[in-house]
Motif scaffolding. Sequence first.
Motif, PDB file in Angstrom:
ATOM      1  N   ALA A  81       0.825  -1.213   0.000  1.00 11.15           N
ATOM      2  CA  ALA A  81       0.000   0.000   0.000  1.00 11.15           C
ATOM      3  C   ALA A  81       0.855   1.258   0.000  1.00 11.15           C
ATOM      4  O   ALA A  81       0.535   2.246  -0.674  1.00 11.15           O
ATOM      5  CB  ALA A  81      -0.930  -0.013   1.216  1.00 11.15           C
ATOM      6  N   ALA A  82       1.959   1.235   0.742  1.00 15.59           N
ATOM      7  CA  ALA A  82       2.776   2.440   0.888  1.00 15.59           C
ATOM      8  C   ALA A  82       3.627   2.733  -0.333  1.00 15.59           C
ATOM      9  O   ALA A  82       3.904   3.898  -0.634  1.00 15.59           O
ATOM     10  CB  ALA A  82       3.673   2.301   2.123  1.00 15.59           C
TER      11      ALA A  82
ATOM     12  N   LYS B  62      -9.036  -0.146   0.445  1.00 20.64           N
ATOM     13  CA  LYS B  62      -8.129  -0.798  -0.498  1.00 20.64           C
ATOM     14  C   LYS B  62      -8.463  -0.433  -1.941  1.00 20.64           C
ATOM     15  O   LYS B  62      -7.571  -0.058  -2.720  1.00 20.64           O
ATOM     16  CB  LYS B  62      -8.183  -2.315  -0.316  1.00 20.64           C
ATOM     17  N   LYS B  63      -9.721  -0.524  -2.300  1.00 17.49           N
ATOM     18  CA  LYS B  63     -10.113  -0.229  -3.674  1.00 17.49           C
ATOM     19  C   LYS B  63      -9.858   1.246  -4.015  1.00 17.49           C
ATOM     20  O   LYS B  63      -9.520   1.572  -5.160  1.00 17.49           O
ATOM     21  CB  LYS B  63     -11.586  -0.570  -3.888  1.00 17.49           C
ATOM     22  N   CYS B  64      -9.988   2.114  -3.018  1.00 19.70           N
ATOM     23  CA  CYS B  64      -9.709   3.534  -3.240  1.00 19.70           C
ATOM     24  C   CYS B  64      -8.238   3.741  -3.604  1.00 19.70           C
ATOM     25  O   CYS B  64      -7.910   4.520  -4.511  1.00 19.70           O
ATOM     26  CB  CYS B  64     -10.062   4.332  -1.986  1.00 19.70           C
ATOM     27  N   LEU B  65      -7.337   3.033  -2.900  1.00 20.67           N
ATOM     28  CA  LEU B  65      -5.915   3.136  -3.223  1.00 20.67           C
ATOM     29  C   LEU B  65      -5.615   2.615  -4.624  1.00 20.67           C
ATOM     30  O   LEU B  65      -4.774   3.173  -5.348  1.00 20.67           O
ATOM     31  CB  LEU B  65      -5.088   2.365  -2.190  1.00 20.67           C
ATOM     32  N   LEU B  66      -6.307   1.556  -5.030  1.00 15.58           N
ATOM     33  CA  LEU B  66      -6.094   1.014  -6.367  1.00 15.58           C
ATOM     34  C   LEU B  66      -6.606   1.971  -7.444  1.00 15.58           C
ATOM     35  O   LEU B  66      -5.923   2.217  -8.443  1.00 15.58           O
ATOM     36  CB  LEU B  66      -6.783  -0.348  -6.490  1.00 15.58           C
ATOM     37  N   LEU B  67      -7.798   2.513  -7.245  1.00 14.21           N
ATOM     38  CA  LEU B  67      -8.353   3.457  -8.217  1.00 14.21           C
ATOM     39  C   LEU B  67      -7.538   4.736  -8.293  1.00 14.21           C
ATOM     40  O   LEU B  67      -7.506   5.411  -9.334  1.00 14.21           O
ATOM     41  CB  LEU B  67      -9.806   3.787  -7.849  1.00 14.21           C
ATOM     42  N   ASN B  68      -6.864   5.062  -7.206  1.00 10.59           N
ATOM     43  CA  ASN B  68      -6.065   6.284  -7.157  1.00 10.59           C
ATOM     44  C   ASN B  68      -4.937   6.275  -8.181  1.00 10.59           C
ATOM     45  O   ASN B  68      -4.446   7.331  -8.605  1.00 10.59           O
ATOM     46  CB  ASN B  68      -5.486   6.436  -5.739  1.00 10.59           C
ATOM     47  N   ASN B  69      -4.526   5.103  -8.617  1.00 10.79           N
ATOM     48  CA  ASN B  69      -3.437   5.011  -9.592  1.00 10.79           C
ATOM     49  C   ASN B  69      -3.837   5.515 -10.979  1.00 10.79           C
ATOM     50  O   ASN B  69      -2.970   5.739 -11.825  1.00 10.79           O
ATOM     51  CB  ASN B  69      -2.944   3.564  -9.687  1.00 10.79           C
ATOM     52  N   ILE B  70      -5.123   5.698 -11.204  1.00 13.98           N
ATOM     53  CA  ILE B  70      -5.569   6.272 -12.481  1.00 13.98           C
ATOM     54  C   ILE B  70      -4.990   7.669 -12.654  1.00 13.98           C
ATOM     55  O   ILE B  70      -4.482   8.035 -13.727  1.00 13.98           O
ATOM     56  CB  ILE B  70      -7.110   6.307 -12.551  1.00 13.98           C
ATOM     57  N   PHE B  71      -5.051   8.477 -11.592  1.00 12.58           N
ATOM     58  CA  PHE B  71      -4.495   9.837 -11.645  1.00 12.58           C
ATOM     59  C   PHE B  71      -2.980   9.781 -11.878  1.00 12.58           C
ATOM     60  O   PHE B  71      -2.427  10.577 -12.643  1.00 12.58           O
ATOM     61  CB  PHE B  71      -4.797  10.583 -10.354  1.00 12.58           C
ATOM     62  N   LEU B  72      -2.328   8.846 -11.192  1.00  8.55           N
ATOM     63  CA  LEU B  72      -0.869   8.746 -11.300  1.00  8.55           C
ATOM     64  C   LEU B  72      -0.440   8.371 -12.709  1.00  8.55           C
ATOM     65  O   LEU B  72       0.466   9.000 -13.286  1.00  8.55           O
ATOM     66  CB  LEU B  72      -0.359   7.700 -10.303  1.00  8.55           C
ATOM     67  N   MET B  73      -1.059   7.345 -13.275  1.00  9.15           N
ATOM     68  CA  MET B  73      -0.672   6.882 -14.601  1.00  9.15           C
ATOM     69  C   MET B  73      -0.941   7.951 -15.668  1.00  9.15           C
ATOM     70  O   MET B  73      -0.136   8.154 -16.589  1.00  9.15           O
ATOM     71  CB  MET B  73      -1.406   5.585 -14.945  1.00  9.15           C
TER      72      MET B  73
ATOM     73  N   ALA C 227       8.296  11.003 -15.152  1.00  9.50           N
ATOM     74  CA  ALA C 227       7.355   9.896 -15.373  1.00  9.50           C
ATOM     75  C   ALA C 227       7.721   8.640 -14.603  1.00  9.50           C
ATOM     76  O   ALA C 227       6.960   7.665 -14.613  1.00  9.50           O
ATOM     77  CB  ALA C 227       7.290   9.568 -16.870  1.00  9.50           C
ATOM     78  N   SER C 228       8.853   8.658 -13.890  1.00  7.69           N
ATOM     79  CA  SER C 228       9.305   7.451 -13.188  1.00  7.69           C
ATOM     80  C   SER C 228       8.420   7.086 -12.006  1.00  7.69           C
ATOM     81  O   SER C 228       8.508   5.970 -11.481  1.00  7.69           O
ATOM     82  CB  SER C 228      10.747   7.639 -12.702  1.00  7.69           C
ATOM     83  N   ASN C 229       7.538   8.011 -11.573  1.00  6.52           N
ATOM     84  CA  ASN C 229       6.631   7.690 -10.451  1.00  6.52           C
ATOM     85  C   ASN C 229       5.602   6.631 -10.830  1.00  6.52           C
ATOM     86  O   ASN C 229       4.893   6.116  -9.945  1.00  6.52           O
ATOM     87  CB  ASN C 229       5.922   8.956  -9.955  1.00  6.52           C
ATOM     88  N   ALA C 230       5.500   6.292 -12.127  1.00  2.44           N
ATOM     89  CA  ALA C 230       4.551   5.253 -12.536  1.00  2.44           C
ATOM     90  C   ALA C 230       4.995   3.865 -12.084  1.00  2.44           C
ATOM     91  O   ALA C 230       4.163   2.970 -11.917  1.00  2.44           O
ATOM     92  CB  ALA C 230       4.377   5.274 -14.052  1.00  2.44           C
TER      93      ALA C 230
ATOM     94  N   LEU D  65       2.679   0.966 -10.453  1.00  2.00           N
ATOM     95  CA  LEU D  65       2.477  -0.325 -11.122  1.00  2.00           C
ATOM     96  C   LEU D  65       2.711  -1.479 -10.154  1.00  2.00           C
ATOM     97  O   LEU D  65       1.980  -2.476 -10.174  1.00  2.00           O
ATOM     98  CB  LEU D  65       3.429  -0.427 -12.318  1.00  2.00           C
ATOM     99  N   ILE D  66       3.714  -1.344  -9.283  1.00  2.00           N
ATOM    100  CA  ILE D  66       3.971  -2.380  -8.278  1.00  2.00           C
ATOM    101  C   ILE D  66       2.763  -2.540  -7.364  1.00  2.00           C
ATOM    102  O   ILE D  66       2.366  -3.665  -7.022  1.00  2.00           O
ATOM    103  CB  ILE D  66       5.237  -2.034  -7.465  1.00  2.00           C
ATOM    104  N   GLN D  67       2.156  -1.427  -6.971  1.00  2.00           N
ATOM    105  CA  GLN D  67       0.973  -1.507  -6.111  1.00  2.00           C
ATOM    106  C   GLN D  67      -0.192  -2.181  -6.826  1.00  2.00           C
ATOM    107  O   GLN D  67      -0.903  -3.001  -6.229  1.00  2.00           O
ATOM    108  CB  GLN D  67       0.561  -0.113  -5.641  1.00  2.00           C
ATOM    109  N   LEU D  68      -0.394  -1.854  -8.078  1.00  5.61           N
ATOM    110  CA  LEU D  68      -1.496  -2.455  -8.836  1.00  5.61           C
ATOM    111  C   LEU D  68      -1.341  -3.970  -8.952  1.00  5.61           C
ATOM    112  O   LEU D  68      -2.338  -4.699  -9.011  1.00  5.61           O
ATOM    113  CB  LEU D  68      -1.566  -1.835 -10.232  1.00  5.61           C
ATOM    114  N   LEU D  69      -0.118  -4.464  -8.979  1.00  2.84           N
ATOM    115  CA  LEU D  69       0.125  -5.901  -9.122  1.00  2.84           C
ATOM    116  C   LEU D  69       0.063  -6.653  -7.799  1.00  2.84           C
ATOM    117  O   LEU D  69      -0.191  -7.862  -7.787  1.00  2.84           O
ATOM    118  CB  LEU D  69       1.499  -6.133  -9.768  1.00  2.84           C
ATOM    119  N   THR D  70       0.271  -5.969  -6.681  1.00  5.33           N
ATOM    120  CA  THR D  70       0.396  -6.667  -5.389  1.00  5.33           C
ATOM    121  C   THR D  70      -0.769  -6.424  -4.429  1.00  5.33           C
ATOM    122  O   THR D  70      -1.185  -7.350  -3.719  1.00  5.33           O
ATOM    123  CB  THR D  70       1.703  -6.247  -4.698  1.00  5.33           C
ATOM    124  N   LEU D  71      -1.305  -5.204  -4.380  1.00  7.21           N
ATOM    125  CA  LEU D  71      -2.318  -4.885  -3.367  1.00  7.21           C
ATOM    126  C   LEU D  71      -3.603  -5.704  -3.489  1.00  7.21           C
ATOM    127  O   LEU D  71      -4.236  -6.012  -2.462  1.00  7.21           O
ATOM    128  CB  LEU D  71      -2.634  -3.385  -3.393  1.00  7.21           C
ATOM    129  N   PRO D  72      -4.056  -6.086  -4.692  1.00  9.11           N
ATOM    130  CA  PRO D  72      -5.284  -6.893  -4.770  1.00  9.11           C
ATOM    131  C   PRO D  72      -5.219  -8.212  -4.009  1.00  9.11           C
ATOM    132  O   PRO D  72      -6.268  -8.803  -3.714  1.00  9.11           O
ATOM    133  CB  PRO D  72      -5.441  -7.141  -6.281  1.00  9.11           C
TER     134      PRO D  72
END
Length: 530
Positions: free
Chosen positions: A32-33, A107-118, A205-208, A212-219
């Motif tokens: 998550a972090a 949890k789902k909020c953290l996952l959806l939050n990556n939309i803004f990041l990407m 752009a390296s913050n992506a 990406l690591i969170q999207l693959l592991t947090l679920p």
Amino acid sequence: PLRVSPQIPLASDTDQPLQGSSRTLALMVTSAAIGGTLQYGYNLAIMNAPTIFIQNFVNETFRERWDIQLQDYQVTLVWTVIVSIFSLGGLSGSLIAGPMTIRFGRKKCLLLNNIFLMAGAVLALSSRAAKSFEMIIISRVLVGINAGISMNVQPMYFGESAPKHLRGAVSLSSAVFTAFGVVLGQVIGLREILGSEPCWQYLLASNAIPGLIQLLTLPWFPESPRYLLIDRGDKEACVKALRQLRGCEVQSSELDEILQEQAETKGMRASRPWELFTDRSVRWQLLSVMIISSAMQLCGNDSIYFYASYVFKEAGISDEAIQYVTIGTGTCEFTACIMCNLLIEQKGRKFLLMGGYVLMTCWAVVFTIALSFEHKISWMPYLSMTCIFTYILSFGMGPAGVTGILPTEIFNQAARPAAYMIAGSMMWLNLFITGMIFPFLVSELSQFCFVPFGAVCLLAALYVGLFLPETKGKTLSVITSEFHKLNFKAQEKQCSSATQAQYQLGEVCHSTLVVVFLGKEFKKINTKLI
């Protein structure tokens, strides 16, 4: 209605203690972090290295589009907008974080939050090819929204998922990863890696990659147990999540505590931020969160990073070496946050928070003295450099970590999202204000520019010492009862006065009855004698 499974085994407190593993909890925190608060520190740090390159890019863009050669102050103005717009994005993110957590869960909020990041990473990566500095500005807004959401949701997720005896340490890991993000951003921003002129768009752009690591592991990890039971009423899912996070059977005392909080908030909908301002029962909780969240930014810790290069240069460090020495500032905060993580369950929140601000006050005074005599005494610049490191260490030991966990510990489930919205708004708003006024403080106050920050630290330490109760190892009910004494202090005084008046009136009436009774008795005796 609760969906209860009759096959759910619970461990009684009288049973033999179960040896669970916290490995799943630790992996969940890391997952998550990495895509959460690490992004805040990382995106603050990566903007230092490419400053001159982006400024040249802005100037070239104006010259190619409109054949205009910008003045230095105009380039600086555009650069200030690029940097500061991150704070306004964070403010927007903190405002939408509350409704998102209520609707989608933690949890789902953290996952959806990556939309803004990407989306922000794609804009930053293509900005150079498109010859558009506006895309960088929009990218910074989107990345700021991502950071604003994660800074609110992640501590809430951790505080609701950790056991009581680890609640402080787990929640404090948000600050540890923020500091680690600063160090990581400083390292990636070195000229030998991505901090060079040909690579600055890749740096932005390296913050992506962490996202990406969170999207693959947090679920793979469970939702917050408290959210599952209190908000969704799913006891079976709550117990399953607890069992997965603890690595053992669920202790009945822990489930009873969550059930008690559910009973206390039964029938209550999630509070709106403006409703907390009119609710007298949370008046001092809200005031505490607002003051401490504001002090976290108004203390000047983030500004000292910008001032560090000047001080290092005055101390005789070469321009080539300053970027390496600057990494030491981030390493200081990272080390201090780890120490705070180890001490928080022993020393408590109040001790670390107040102690951190007291030390920062002292170092602000010493820093002011050192800046005043830096041109008169040869070794004063080295004292200034020492003050930078000790100031950051003191910040990391208390305010950096403890501030983020307070809303989780002093607000119930219904008010917690709104409390985080208010706390996050105060933090980002004051970060924006501090970033905008700091250059003027330096120019107008010169060597006394840290006097206002020292005053903020002193006032924050006094408030924490006088009004903030200790929350270490306490349940929400106990903490609420302690705040109740502050929230209804006037009513308690009135009740106490009324009770005392009734007691005194009763004493007078009792004495009067005794006198009347004795008078009647003496009258009877006197009549018999006659």
